[in-house]
Design a protein around this motif. Sequence first.
Motif, PDB file in Angstrom:
ATOM      1  N   PRO A  31       0.798  -1.242   0.000  1.00  0.00           N
ATOM      2  CA  PRO A  31       0.000   0.000   0.000  1.00  0.00           C
ATOM      3  C   PRO A  31       0.821   1.279   0.000  1.00  0.00           C
ATOM      4  CG  PRO A  31      -0.114  -1.081   2.137  1.00  0.00           C
ATOM      5  CD  PRO A  31       0.580  -2.030   1.223  1.00  0.00           C
ATOM      6  N   ALA A  32       1.967   1.299   0.673  1.00  0.00           N
ATOM      7  CA  ALA A  32       2.765   2.538   0.756  1.00  0.00           C
ATOM      8  C   ALA A  32       4.244   2.174   0.754  1.00  0.00           C
ATOM      9  CB  ALA A  32       2.405   3.338   1.996  1.00  0.00           C
ATOM     10  N   MET A  33       4.918   2.610  -0.275  1.00  0.00           N
ATOM     11  CA  MET A  33       6.345   2.338  -0.381  1.00  0.00           C
ATOM     12  C   MET A  33       7.145   3.355   0.423  1.00  0.00           C
ATOM     13  SD  MET A  33       6.716  -0.359  -2.209  1.00  0.00           S
ATOM     14  CE  MET A  33       8.426  -0.316  -2.756  1.00  0.00           C
ATOM     15  N   ARG A  34       8.260   2.907   0.935  1.00  0.00           N
ATOM     16  CA  ARG A  34       9.170   3.783   1.674  1.00  0.00           C
ATOM     17  C   ARG A  34      10.534   3.760   0.982  1.00  0.00           C
ATOM     18  NH1 ARG A  34       8.841   1.137   7.489  1.00  0.00           N
ATOM     19  NH2 ARG A  34       9.393  -0.640   6.170  1.00  0.00           N
ATOM     20  N   THR A  35      11.348   4.710   1.329  1.00  0.00           N
ATOM     21  CA  THR A  35      12.663   4.771   0.681  1.00  0.00           C
ATOM     22  C   THR A  35      13.489   3.535   0.997  1.00  0.00           C
ATOM     23  OG1 THR A  35      13.439   6.084   2.563  1.00  0.00           O
ATOM     24  CG2 THR A  35      12.762   7.289   0.590  1.00  0.00           C
ATOM     25  N   GLU A  36      13.318   2.997   2.185  1.00  0.00           N
ATOM     26  CA  GLU A  36      14.071   1.794   2.525  1.00  0.00           C
ATOM     27  C   GLU A  36      13.529   0.556   1.820  1.00  0.00           C
ATOM     28  OE1 GLU A  36      11.652   2.951   6.260  1.00  0.00           O
ATOM     29  OE2 GLU A  36      12.737   3.938   4.633  1.00  0.00           O
ATOM     30  N   ASP A  37      12.411   0.696   1.125  1.00  0.00           N
ATOM     31  CA  ASP A  37      11.886  -0.416   0.330  1.00  0.00           C
ATOM     32  C   ASP A  37      12.603  -0.562  -1.005  1.00  0.00           C
ATOM     33  OD1 ASP A  37      10.053  -1.067   2.281  1.00  0.00           O
ATOM     34  OD2 ASP A  37       8.500   0.236   1.464  1.00  0.00           O
ATOM     35  N   SER A  38      13.481   0.367  -1.299  1.00  0.00           N
ATOM     36  CA  SER A  38      14.273   0.223  -2.529  1.00  0.00           C
ATOM     37  C   SER A  38      15.175  -0.998  -2.406  1.00  0.00           C
ATOM     38  CB  SER A  38      15.121   1.478  -2.767  1.00  0.00           C
ATOM     39  OG  SER A  38      14.298   2.619  -2.931  1.00  0.00           O
ATOM     40  N   GLY A  39      15.378  -1.720  -3.519  1.00  0.00           N
ATOM     41  CA  GLY A  39      16.240  -2.893  -3.486  1.00  0.00           C
ATOM     42  C   GLY A  39      16.001  -3.817  -4.654  1.00  0.00           C
ATOM     43  N   SER A  40      16.520  -5.058  -4.529  1.00  0.00           N
ATOM     44  CA  SER A  40      16.424  -6.072  -5.570  1.00  0.00           C
ATOM     45  C   SER A  40      15.247  -6.997  -5.255  1.00  0.00           C
ATOM     46  CB  SER A  40      17.727  -6.873  -5.644  1.00  0.00           C
ATOM     47  OG  SER A  40      17.638  -7.876  -6.619  1.00  0.00           O
ATOM     48  N   TYR A  41      14.337  -7.134  -6.209  1.00  0.00           N
ATOM     49  CA  TYR A  41      13.127  -7.919  -6.019  1.00  0.00           C
ATOM     50  C   TYR A  41      13.137  -9.118  -6.979  1.00  0.00           C
ATOM     51  CZ  TYR A  41      10.966  -4.264  -3.144  1.00  0.00           C
ATOM     52  OH  TYR A  41      10.676  -3.375  -2.139  1.00  0.00           O
ATOM     53  N   ARG A  42      12.534 -10.223  -6.547  1.00  0.00           N
ATOM     54  CA  ARG A  42      12.289 -11.368  -7.401  1.00  0.00           C
ATOM     55  C   ARG A  42      11.134 -12.169  -6.809  1.00  0.00           C
ATOM     56  NH1 ARG A  42      16.942 -15.971  -6.392  1.00  0.00           N
ATOM     57  NH2 ARG A  42      16.912 -15.967  -4.109  1.00  0.00           N
ATOM     58  N   CYS A  43      10.638 -13.108  -7.602  1.00  0.00           N
ATOM     59  CA  CYS A  43       9.533 -13.935  -7.141  1.00  0.00           C
ATOM     60  C   CYS A  43       9.834 -15.396  -7.434  1.00  0.00           C
ATOM     61  CB  CYS A  43       8.216 -13.512  -7.770  1.00  0.00           C
ATOM     62  SG  CYS A  43       8.108 -13.816  -9.547  1.00  0.00           S
ATOM     63  N   GLU A  44       9.076 -16.282  -6.825  1.00  0.00           N
ATOM     64  CA  GLU A  44       9.257 -17.717  -6.989  1.00  0.00           C
ATOM     65  C   GLU A  44       7.892 -18.357  -7.209  1.00  0.00           C
ATOM     66  OE1 GLU A  44      11.520 -21.391  -4.662  1.00  0.00           O
ATOM     67  OE2 GLU A  44      10.805 -19.639  -3.559  1.00  0.00           O
ATOM     68  N   ALA A  45       7.833 -19.296  -8.199  1.00  0.00           N
ATOM     69  CA  ALA A  45       6.605 -20.045  -8.477  1.00  0.00           C
ATOM     70  C   ALA A  45       6.868 -21.519  -8.219  1.00  0.00           C
ATOM     71  CB  ALA A  45       6.160 -19.822  -9.918  1.00  0.00           C
ATOM     72  N   GLU A  46       5.846 -22.211  -7.690  1.00  0.00           N
ATOM     73  CA  GLU A  46       6.014 -23.622  -7.333  1.00  0.00           C
ATOM     74  C   GLU A  46       4.697 -24.351  -7.557  1.00  0.00           C
ATOM     75  OE1 GLU A  46       7.912 -25.698  -3.464  1.00  0.00           O
ATOM     76  OE2 GLU A  46       5.995 -24.694  -3.123  1.00  0.00           O
ATOM     77  N   THR A  47       4.803 -25.605  -8.056  1.00  0.00           N
ATOM     78  CA  THR A  47       3.628 -26.459  -8.159  1.00  0.00           C
ATOM     79  C   THR A  47       3.327 -27.062  -6.800  1.00  0.00           C
ATOM     80  OG1 THR A  47       4.991 -28.352  -8.786  1.00  0.00           O
ATOM     81  CG2 THR A  47       4.084 -27.004 -10.570  1.00  0.00           C
ATOM     82  N   LEU A  48       2.056 -27.214  -6.500  1.00  0.00           N
ATOM     83  CA  LEU A  48       1.681 -27.736  -5.198  1.00  0.00           C
ATOM     84  C   LEU A  48       2.010 -29.209  -5.055  1.00  0.00           C
ATOM     85  CD1 LEU A  48      -1.785 -25.971  -4.649  1.00  0.00           C
ATOM     86  CD2 LEU A  48       0.396 -25.443  -3.555  1.00  0.00           C
ATOM     87  N   MET A  49       1.907 -29.975  -6.157  1.00  0.00           N
ATOM     88  CA  MET A  49       2.074 -31.424  -6.076  1.00  0.00           C
ATOM     89  C   MET A  49       3.518 -31.847  -6.298  1.00  0.00           C
ATOM     90  SD  MET A  49      -0.885 -32.390  -5.197  1.00  0.00           S
ATOM     91  CE  MET A  49      -0.649 -34.148  -5.356  1.00  0.00           C
ATOM     92  N   SER A  50       4.046 -31.474  -7.452  1.00  0.00           N
ATOM     93  CA  SER A  50       5.389 -31.967  -7.804  1.00  0.00           C
ATOM     94  C   SER A  50       6.523 -31.126  -7.235  1.00  0.00           C
ATOM     95  CB  SER A  50       5.521 -32.039  -9.327  1.00  0.00           C
ATOM     96  OG  SER A  50       5.285 -30.753  -9.892  1.00  0.00           O
ATOM     97  N   ARG A  51       6.175 -30.021  -6.653  1.00  0.00           N
ATOM     98  CA  ARG A  51       7.161 -29.144  -6.034  1.00  0.00           C
ATOM     99  C   ARG A  51       8.222 -28.680  -7.035  1.00  0.00           C
ATOM    100  NH1 ARG A  51       4.387 -27.509  -1.748  1.00  0.00           N
ATOM    101  NH2 ARG A  51       3.678 -29.259  -0.464  1.00  0.00           N
ATOM    102  N   ILE A  52       7.767 -28.341  -8.203  1.00  0.00           N
ATOM    103  CA  ILE A  52       8.678 -27.748  -9.189  1.00  0.00           C
ATOM    104  C   ILE A  52       8.741 -26.260  -8.904  1.00  0.00           C
ATOM    105  CG2 ILE A  52       9.140 -27.338 -11.622  1.00  0.00           C
ATOM    106  CD1 ILE A  52       9.393 -30.229 -10.760  1.00  0.00           C
ATOM    107  N   ARG A  53       9.918 -25.749  -8.582  1.00  0.00           N
ATOM    108  CA  ARG A  53      10.097 -24.340  -8.250  1.00  0.00           C
ATOM    109  C   ARG A  53      10.932 -23.651  -9.305  1.00  0.00           C
ATOM    110  NH1 ARG A  53      11.550 -24.207  -1.762  1.00  0.00           N
ATOM    111  NH2 ARG A  53       9.600 -25.166  -1.002  1.00  0.00           N
ATOM    112  N   LYS A  54      10.548 -22.403  -9.539  1.00  0.00           N
ATOM    113  CA  LYS A  54      11.331 -21.610 -10.482  1.00  0.00           C
ATOM    114  C   LYS A  54      11.389 -20.171  -9.976  1.00  0.00           C
ATOM    115  CE  LYS A  54      10.398 -24.384 -14.591  1.00  0.00           C
ATOM    116  NZ  LYS A  54       9.930 -24.405 -15.990  1.00  0.00           N
ATOM    117  N   TRP A  55      12.564 -19.582 -10.119  1.00  0.00           N
ATOM    118  CA  TRP A  55      12.812 -18.207  -9.697  1.00  0.00           C
ATOM    119  C   TRP A  55      12.765 -17.287 -10.916  1.00  0.00           C
ATOM    120  CZ3 TRP A  55      13.374 -16.615  -4.673  1.00  0.00           C
ATOM    121  CH2 TRP A  55      13.604 -17.598  -3.708  1.00  0.00           C
ATOM    122  N   SER A  56      12.264 -16.094 -10.631  1.00  0.00           N
ATOM    123  CA  SER A  56      12.304 -15.068 -11.677  1.00  0.00           C
ATOM    124  C   SER A  56      13.660 -14.389 -11.658  1.00  0.00           C
ATOM    125  CB  SER A  56      11.203 -14.045 -11.439  1.00  0.00           C
ATOM    126  OG  SER A  56      11.526 -13.245 -10.297  1.00  0.00           O
TER     127      SER A  56
END
Length: 508
Positions: A165-190
């Motif tokens: 909802p509200a970004m702050r200056t200290e929120d600056s940085g490196s962002y990424r996300c991760e996706a995973e299947t619920l069953m086979s647990r295949i994970r992948k990073w962005s």
Amino acid sequence: MLLWSLLIILAPASAQADGLTLLAPSSVFEGDRIVLSCQEEKKRKIKTMTYYKDETELLSLKKFSNFPIQRANFSDSGNYHCTATVGFWSWKETSQTVNIKVQELFRRPVLTASSFQPTEGGPLTLTCETRLPPQKSGVRLQFRFFRDSQALGSGWSRSAELHIPAMRTEDSGSYRCEAETLMSRIRKWSPQSQIHVQRIPISNVSLETQVPGGQVIEGGKLDLLCSVAEGTGDITFSWHREATGPSLGKKTQRSLTAELDILAVRESDAGGYYCTADNGHEPIQSKLLNILVRIPVSSPVLTITAPRAPAMVGDMVELHCEALRGSPPIVYQFYDEDVSLGNSSAPSGGGASFNLSLTAEYSGNYSCEADNGLGAQRSEVVTLSISEADGCRGDLVIARALGGLFGVLAFTGGVVLFYYWSHKISGKSSATNTPRGVSSPNPQASTQPSPLFAMEDLQPEYVNVGSVGVDVIYSEVMGFQQPEDSANNRKPSLENKDSQVIYSSVKK
């Protein structure tokens, strides 16, 4: 001949490829379970079985068995076949080659943001984007987001979006996300994405106070509110007095306003004030705010000035009332006992006077009251005594003067009348009363009274009747007349008082 016959019999057996079949799924996605099955179509007894991938032996068994791959991944892609030894003679058979290509279950996610340079204080939405193939549309995925390897939010979520909802200056940085299947647990990073939060510079700094007109009562509380119209992030507020060195106070907070309290204001706290605000760009200063410290009036002092002491009826006296402390304008009210005589104003401070012409009724206790709107104060009582002595003395002087004048006139008239009366009596006595045994060679001369007798009989008698408490002496003058029928008695009788006059004289 026998050897040749054996070669003819064995050659077809080793060359038969269609007797052994390798069964494998037609399409494989990462995470799938793969089962390779080597089947002998002629149902001959299999003594040994071996599975190969790209000519590399994977598994060798002494009985019939399948070859499972629990979770397929891209490294499992390749050419597979199997071999088996069958029959009494242990004939070796080889299956056809099967190519297995493990497909990507979902693409590597890509992190997207509503803005990669968001404004501080504003919202930000992160999205972890990926896609499932149509054959795997029913596969369920979960997502989570990271900033500098720190998980955001509540961790794993079925939603591919994260709302901040509200970004702050200290929120600056490196962002990424991760996706995973619920069953086979295949994970992948962005891939990592840089997000830099932009601050809004400070603008329109103002200083105000809660007291109306910037006027505060001495000893009261003063609230100085510093505010900015725009500005994001942690803002450092500081308060200053005009022409002074160090600040009166500082506060750093994530807010557009900050307040400084001065709990007990002194008279010396009056003057110009300003504040500054800074969020890392440059300090911005407010306009000057003038603070006026109003002082309640102190107990006034009443003085009465008269032209003489003691004051007399008819004198003009001055009542002067003055409060030594107090902010102008001051209104002074004058009282005789508890009756108001009038008021006078001092627009610039100081004291005020009230003139009064004295009558006898003005004797009594006087006081005054000072009020500048912050609370009235009453003076101590001053007693004024009015004397009437000089007025009476003047009347007495006039009375004495008139009394003396009338006394002189009466005395003079009395002497004249007495002289006339005494001569009248002596004339009669000379004609009728001649002393016995006295010859008168001159009858005419014998008719004249004797001067000695006349002076003795006719001498006036003064009786001092005493003083009545003032410097006036009252006297009583009596005249005596001889009865006409007493020819032999020449002395006047005191019992026959003919007249009585009272005189007064003024002592000098």
